[in-house]
Write an enzyme that holds these catalytic residues in place. Sequence first.
Site, PDB file in Angstrom:
ATOM      1  CB  SER A  33     -17.740  29.074  84.771  1.00 36.48           C
ATOM      2  OG  SER A  33     -18.851  28.902  84.895  1.00 36.48           O
ATOM      3  CG  ASP A  71     -14.263  23.376  88.090  1.00 33.94           C
ATOM      4  OD1 ASP A  71     -15.218  23.816  88.351  1.00 33.94           O
ATOM      5  OD2 ASP A  71     -14.639  23.488  87.243  1.00 33.94           O
ATOM      6  CG  HIS A  92     -14.899  27.067  88.353  1.00 36.85           C
ATOM      7  ND1 HIS A  92     -15.529  26.241  87.186  1.00 36.85           N
ATOM      8  CD2 HIS A  92     -16.041  28.190  88.153  1.00 36.85           C
ATOM      9  CE1 HIS A  92     -16.531  26.527  86.954  1.00 36.85           C
ATOM     10  NE2 HIS A  92     -16.759  28.171  87.044  1.00 36.85           N
TER      11      HIS A  92
END
Length: 379
Positions: free
Chosen positions: A180, A256, A288
């Site tokens: 991320s 995600d 995610h």
Amino acid sequence: VQTTEGSALLNSVISMLLRLGTVAVGLFSIAAGLLYAKQDSLLYFPEISGVPRRPSQNPRRFRSPEEYNLPFENHLIPCEDGVSIHSWLLLQPHGKSRKAPTIVFFHGNAGNIGLRLPNAVQMYQHLGANVFLVEYRGYGDSDDTTPTEWGLKLDAEAALEFILKHSEVDPESIFLFGRSLGGAVAFHLGQYAEKKEFPLAGIVVENTFLSISHMVDELMPFLAPFKLLVLRIGWNNHRVAPTLKTPVLYLAGDSDQLVPHSHMVELYQMSKASSNGARIHVIKGGTHNESWLQGGREYWDRFQHFLSECLARERSSSFRSSSSVVMEEIQLDDKPSTSVKMGGDTSTSSIPTMPNTFIDIAREATTTSTNQNNDKKDK
């Protein structure tokens, strides 16, 4: 008479619209000003949803590598601007003599490094690698200062320079990993290492984004037309990826719920033009923060193969990019991935996920700010 009354009515309507327009412009100006001034608190969440800031305050098994009986070192690393950041280095026995790879782990935007311990332990065990967990400024046991893009970049640079000089680490076998927001930090550090001509074996990014600007389009579409006026955070991965020569592996969950899967695919396509070896592995059903849990054995096999391939570069004159072949295999392969069981739950992890609507982001930022102020008053 009717004409006079009509004119008076029209004038009243115009006057009211002008007032409404003035109020709207004023409200937008206030909102834009607040967004400009407070946007860091809308991205960086050292504390979120009741998760404590410091690893020592986490639930058991998320407090320290010591709970896993692994050899590790605890470090505070000084950065260029005087801020110190906290880190854990999980060391393989006799790692340097057998040239074990070292993975510099950059976490996402929410929570401390203790919440990443189960993931780091899996890396340590499956990949036979040292794992260097870096905690950004303002997070965990790092110095209590406001996280910013510029500050996190300094954190990453200091971490790399520290690990390159570590006596138990092979400097030719260092990899960057980022999930991320951590992917953006890893991309920056890859670019920094290339400019400084520091040795870097490879980069692995998982479920990262094209840029914060692109994420604004997804999370705050009402702000998109005005983002050039108020947005000062960049993290422009879409500009960095096409410039990197270092091999890059993209670990992309296709489910995600925060970052559109297309962001990872686009970044991969950009890397193919410049990288000495761009690879992508799509985790079917991968979310995610949980793709590493949901990807099963294949996730670790792809990760390990990439590390081995990069480390073999010195013994081979070519590092042929088979990226398009890998991508084709992934697109045609409908075989579901198996899950890794962690505490009986195969689909979730301890890692908190950033809220995915503007109202929730603002609410979380307000709550976090209030908690921090209360903590300061208590002290």
